[in-house]
Design a protein around this motif. Structure first.
Motif, PDB file in Angstrom:
ATOM      1  N   ARG A 284       9.486  -3.928  -0.036  1.00 35.40           N
ATOM      2  CA  ARG A 284      10.424  -4.724  -0.833  1.00 35.40           C
ATOM      3  C   ARG A 284       9.757  -5.987  -1.377  1.00 35.40           C
ATOM      4  O   ARG A 284       9.970  -6.372  -2.517  1.00 35.40           O
ATOM      5  CB  ARG A 284      11.652  -5.101  -0.001  1.00 35.40           C
ATOM      6  CG  ARG A 284      12.664  -3.980   0.134  1.00 35.40           C
ATOM      7  CD  ARG A 284      14.059  -4.523   0.443  1.00 35.40           C
ATOM      8  NE  ARG A 284      14.051  -5.502   1.519  1.00 35.40           N
ATOM      9  CZ  ARG A 284      14.103  -5.192   2.819  1.00 35.40           C
ATOM     10  NH1 ARG A 284      14.175  -3.926   3.176  1.00 35.40           N
ATOM     11  NH2 ARG A 284      14.093  -6.130   3.735  1.00 35.40           N
ATOM     12  N   TRP A 285       8.925  -6.636  -0.521  1.00 33.17           N
ATOM     13  CA  TRP A 285       8.245  -7.850  -0.982  1.00 33.17           C
ATOM     14  C   TRP A 285       7.176  -7.536  -2.016  1.00 33.17           C
ATOM     15  O   TRP A 285       6.920  -8.315  -2.921  1.00 33.17           O
ATOM     16  CB  TRP A 285       7.637  -8.610   0.206  1.00 33.17           C
ATOM     17  CG  TRP A 285       8.641  -9.476   0.892  1.00 33.17           C
ATOM     18  CD1 TRP A 285       9.429  -9.137   1.957  1.00 33.17           C
ATOM     19  CD2 TRP A 285       8.989 -10.826   0.553  1.00 33.17           C
ATOM     20  NE1 TRP A 285      10.237 -10.184   2.299  1.00 33.17           N
ATOM     21  CE2 TRP A 285       9.989 -11.245   1.461  1.00 33.17           C
ATOM     22  CE3 TRP A 285       8.565 -11.726  -0.425  1.00 33.17           C
ATOM     23  CZ2 TRP A 285      10.556 -12.514   1.415  1.00 33.17           C
ATOM     24  CZ3 TRP A 285       9.119 -12.996  -0.466  1.00 33.17           C
ATOM     25  CH2 TRP A 285      10.113 -13.380   0.440  1.00 33.17           C
ATOM     26  N   ARG A 286       6.543  -6.359  -1.868  1.00 33.49           N
ATOM     27  CA  ARG A 286       5.503  -5.995  -2.841  1.00 33.49           C
ATOM     28  C   ARG A 286       6.078  -5.847  -4.251  1.00 33.49           C
ATOM     29  O   ARG A 286       5.381  -6.012  -5.238  1.00 33.49           O
ATOM     30  CB  ARG A 286       4.794  -4.702  -2.407  1.00 33.49           C
ATOM     31  CG  ARG A 286       3.650  -4.956  -1.417  1.00 33.49           C
ATOM     32  CD  ARG A 286       2.911  -3.670  -1.125  1.00 33.49           C
ATOM     33  NE  ARG A 286       1.842  -3.842  -0.146  1.00 33.49           N
ATOM     34  CZ  ARG A 286       0.599  -4.239  -0.438  1.00 33.49           C
ATOM     35  NH1 ARG A 286       0.283  -4.504  -1.695  1.00 33.49           N
ATOM     36  NH2 ARG A 286      -0.313  -4.369   0.502  1.00 33.49           N
ATOM     37  N   GLU A 287       7.377  -5.543  -4.315  1.00 38.22           N
ATOM     38  CA  GLU A 287       8.022  -5.470  -5.635  1.00 38.22           C
ATOM     39  C   GLU A 287       8.027  -6.835  -6.322  1.00 38.22           C
ATOM     40  O   GLU A 287       8.182  -6.921  -7.537  1.00 38.22           O
ATOM     41  CB  GLU A 287       9.456  -4.959  -5.496  1.00 38.22           C
ATOM     42  CG  GLU A 287       9.510  -3.462  -5.210  1.00 38.22           C
ATOM     43  CD  GLU A 287      10.932  -2.980  -4.974  1.00 38.22           C
ATOM     44  OE1 GLU A 287      11.874  -3.791  -5.095  1.00 38.22           O
ATOM     45  OE2 GLU A 287      11.082  -1.788  -4.654  1.00 38.22           O
ATOM     46  N   LEU A 288       7.892  -7.886  -5.521  1.00 36.86           N
ATOM     47  CA  LEU A 288       7.866  -9.239  -6.085  1.00 36.86           C
ATOM     48  C   LEU A 288       6.439  -9.729  -6.303  1.00 36.86           C
ATOM     49  O   LEU A 288       6.215 -10.921  -6.514  1.00 36.86           O
ATOM     50  CB  LEU A 288       8.594 -10.207  -5.147  1.00 36.86           C
ATOM     51  CG  LEU A 288      10.085  -9.973  -4.956  1.00 36.86           C
ATOM     52  CD1 LEU A 288      10.621 -10.875  -3.849  1.00 36.86           C
ATOM     53  CD2 LEU A 288      10.841 -10.239  -6.254  1.00 36.86           C
ATOM     54  N   ASP A 289       5.474  -8.832  -6.218  1.00 36.24           N
ATOM     55  CA  ASP A 289       4.055  -9.192  -6.378  1.00 36.24           C
ATOM     56  C   ASP A 289       3.883 -10.210  -7.511  1.00 36.24           C
ATOM     57  O   ASP A 289       4.241  -9.942  -8.669  1.00 36.24           O
ATOM     58  CB  ASP A 289       3.248  -7.920  -6.684  1.00 36.24           C
ATOM     59  CG  ASP A 289       1.743  -8.183  -6.616  1.00 36.24           C
ATOM     60  OD1 ASP A 289       1.330  -9.314  -6.962  1.00 36.24           O
ATOM     61  OD2 ASP A 289       0.992  -7.269  -6.228  1.00 36.24           O
TER      62      ASP A 289
END
Lengths: 367, 366
Positions: A284-289
């Protein structure tokens, strides 16, 4: 065009270059934006190669990767003056590259070579570059917080218009030295920006296990210090927060606390199996890369084209490959110079030799 | 009750600093009388007696120091309300973690007054039984007792006991890192602990304004997400209510509380201190009317709870007790050198063993 719910920034397509400039926040120019993107990409590629070199046992000691948090170092350092002082923790490659330290010298430092930025004596956790006012990664959690306050005191005393950016993590805020540093900084109105990278974990301890409050900025209230929270996955948000903070400090109003909400995509160090968090959370956080996110912004605002961004990535990759080749080919430091840079006043070589001889051949115990 | 002169200035009685602090004795007369009459039977007199005994101990200790019977001593004149209220508001099973300025609190739990006096005389006979009185040894390094109290409170919680721990401290003690680490951990593990910080505005010669930027120390609690309450440190009844409420919170599993008892250090920091060198004696005189024993006594008589004669009797009996305790000290044998390391280590290292200390080669004074 889609609307980014986090930043609430719409992607309406501007029509002219002048319109672009009007739309950029915080007085940023298109060139500054391109530079920030470039720095973030550099850090990402540097870290990928550092990880690979570590797996090949080319890097000794520990290695803590900044992957995922690039927007914090880049946004914050871009918002400061070029000669403002910087201190950070052991996850320090990002600060060095964001400040413009030599990439090859940084890589060689990880490899422990004489050509390293600290002549191979510091390693991954202790990059430093005095002429760029980057006073290092510090391996002891929180230890550099009062040092930053002290440097700010020096700036105030010398009446220099410089501020200090002091980076630390959420875990460091539980340390007594955090309290002592912030207390003095607030009391003496010191020009220091405390930048807390809240990445939700102090090694394997979750925020709830280490801190009674989930927003680190609340801790600034104990010192009546102004504080602001920013999106650490958005380089523009970080830039705006630190710009405001640095202005506040530079005008003599005392310290400022910035909390950047961020996330490390990799483990705490290379030795971390990450059993304390689930893969879904990481995904989920990687989507905010922060890199593709800012890349989209640049394209939408016609600051860069997709091809230009791809080229930035290719060039960074080539630059890091070259840095690794440089580090590999560099000589090891001469062991006889091991004490260089340890003491302000170097110790007497004869006395040192005597001590070494004694250590090698201890005198027989008195009977 | 003596008239308290109200002067301008934030740190004077009636000034900004005291604004909004919890107070029973500071209420209008009718309300004050009603509050005192509603106290549980005998509580006011017990609080008064405890304060009178602490006062008599303190005055005796200063005399003994001047006579050379004990060494350096930190007087607590004016802090009796905070100390007496804490002990009485807690259960006898609850733990106390005093600093040097609360050196006699164990006497309110049955410890003979000779013990703390002998401690100041440098005699190991002064070590009281920590477990019996549930009172930790006094801590001289500032703020070190806060984490100790958190440990005790956390332990009690882990064992499913209902005891709480209370740590005393001063305004200066909120600056060292220990205070922060203790508050942080206590809040994280929901430890039933009370941080009782007496803000007497002076850390030896450093005024609190040069100590921290926060003007109300209780505000520091915000950073830990715990309640911070402010109370008049010269009001034994208000202090009692504050500690009782904090203890109830702890026992209910709601975690720590920070209490700021606001007042002024009426006396010197220690017997080797001369405050007139660094602060205006006039300021201390302004606060003198807040002295807690006389203030409580006058209010109790006013409310019809007791008579001046009865209070005098309590004070006289306390003075006699402490006089007697002081007279015992010189008869206690001077310790042997071998006792020097007693109760320092769990298992004494050989360098401090009696055998080693008796070696003729061991360096001796004179």
């Amino acid at each position: 065009m889609p609307t980014n719910p986090k930043t609430n920034r719409t992607g309406s397509r501007p029509t002219s270059r002048r319109a672009v400039a009007r739309q950029l926040p915080h007085g940023l120019t298109a060139q500054q934006c391109r530079e920030m993107y470039h720095k973030m990409v550099q850090i990402r590629h540097f870290e990928d190669h550092a990880a690979e070199a570590y797996a090949q046992a080319k890097v000794g000691g520990f290695l803590h990767l900044y992957i995922g948090e690039e927007a914090v170092a880049v946004g914050a350092i871009a918002a400061a003056r070029e000669d403002d002082h910087i201190l950070g923790h052991y996850r320090d490659h990002g600060y060095a590259l964001a400040r413009g330290c030599d990439v090859q010298a940084c890589m060689a430092e990880l490899f422990g070579r004489e050509t390293g930025i600290c002549h191979g004596r510091g390693g991954s956790m202790h990059l430093a570059d005095a002429k760029r006012h980057f006073w290092g990664g510090h391996a002891i959690v929180g230890s550099h917080i009062p040092i930053g306050a002290g440097m700010a005191y020096a700036m105030q005393y010398l009446e220099e218009p410089l501020v200090v950016l002091d980076f630390f993590g959420d875990g460091a805020t539980g340390n007594g030295i955090f309290h002592e540093g912030l207390n003095m900084a607030a009391l003496w109105n010191l020009p220091v920006v405390f930048i807390c990278e809240n990445n939700l974990y102090g090694m394997g301890a979750t925020l709830a296990e280490e801190s009674p409050v989930s927003d680190m900025m609340i801790k600034a209230e104990g010192y009546t210090m102004p504080a602001v929270q920013c999106d650490g996955m958005d380089v523009l948000s970080v830039y705006g927060a630190v710009q405001q903070a640095a202005e506040h400090c530079r005008s003599g109003k005392g310290p400022f606390f910035v909390e950047a909400l961020t996330y490390r995509f990799r483990g705490h160090s290379m030795a971390d199996p990450e059993l304390y968090r689930d893969k879904e959370e990481v995904r989920r956080w990687r989507e905010l890369d922060p890199i593709p996110r800012f890349g989209d912004f640049l394209v939408q605002h016609r600051i860069s084209s997709q091809q230009e961004l791809a080229q930035v990535n290719e060039e960074a990759e080539a630059e890091m490959l070259e840095a690794v080749r440089f580090a590999d080919a560099s000589p090891w430091p001469d062991p006889s110079t091991a004490a260089r840079g340890v003491y302000a006043n170097p110790i007497d070589p004869e006395a040192a030799q005597e001590a070494l001889t004694l250590a090698a051949d201890p005198a027989p115990a008195a009977s | 009750m003596s008239e308290i002169e109200l002067v301008s200035g934030p740190d004077a009685p009636g000034g900004e600093l005291m604004a909004g602090v919890a107070s029973v004795l500071g209420a209008p007369a009718a309300e004050r009388r009603r509050s005192l009459r509603q106290l549980p039977q005998g509580l006011a007199l017990r609080l008064y007696t405890a304060m009178a005994r602490l006062r008599a101990f303190d005055e005796r200790a200063v005399i003994l120091q001047r006579q050379g019977t004990i060494g350096t001593y930190p007087p607590y004149y004016g802090e009796e309300a905070v100390q007496a209220a804490s002990v009485l508001a807690l259960d006898d099973r609850d733990w106390l973690f005093p600093t040097y300025r609360q050196n006699a609190v164990a006497t309110l739990r049955g410890c003979p007054p000779e013990s703390p006096l002998l401690l100041w005389r440098g005699n190991p006979a002064g070590w009281y039984d920590v477990h019996r009185y549930r009172t930790a040894p006094i801590c001289v390094p500032v703020a070190t007792n806060y984490p100790h109290a958190v440990g005790a409170a956390w332990g009690s919680r882990l064992r499913g006991e209902s005891t709480v721990a209370l740590a005393f401290g001063g305004d200066g003690s909120t600056s060292p890192g220990d205070f922060h680490e203790a508050c942080n951990l206590a809040a994280v593990v929901v430890a039933p602990v009370i941080f009782l910080v007496t803000n007497n505005q002076w850390a030896i010669s450093t005024p609190v304004q040069q100590q921290t930027k926060v003007t109300r120390l209780a505000d520091k609690a915000t950073a830990y997400g715990i309640p911070g309450v402010r109370v008049d440190s010269f009001d034994v009844f208000a202090c009692y209510e504050a500690v009782a409420a904090a203890a109830a919170r702890g026992r209910a599993g709601l975690g720590p509380t920070l209490i700021e008892a606001v007042g002024y250090r009426l006396g010197p920091h220690g017997t080797a201190d001369e405050p007139s060198l660094y602060r205006d004696p006039e300021r201390a005189r302004l606060w003198a009317g807040m002295e807690p024993l006389g203030r409580a006594g006058a209010a109790m008589v006013d409310a019809g709870l007791t008579t001046l004669e009865a209070l005098e009797e309590i004070r006289e009996s306390a003075v006699a007790e402490m006089l007697l305790a002081g007279d015992q000290l010189e008869a206690v044998p001077v310790p042997e050198l071998e006792e020097i390391a007693d109760r320092v280590h769990l298992s004494t290292p050989w360098t401090l063993s009696p055998d080693h200390l008796r070696e003729p080669s061991y360096p001796r004074a004179g």
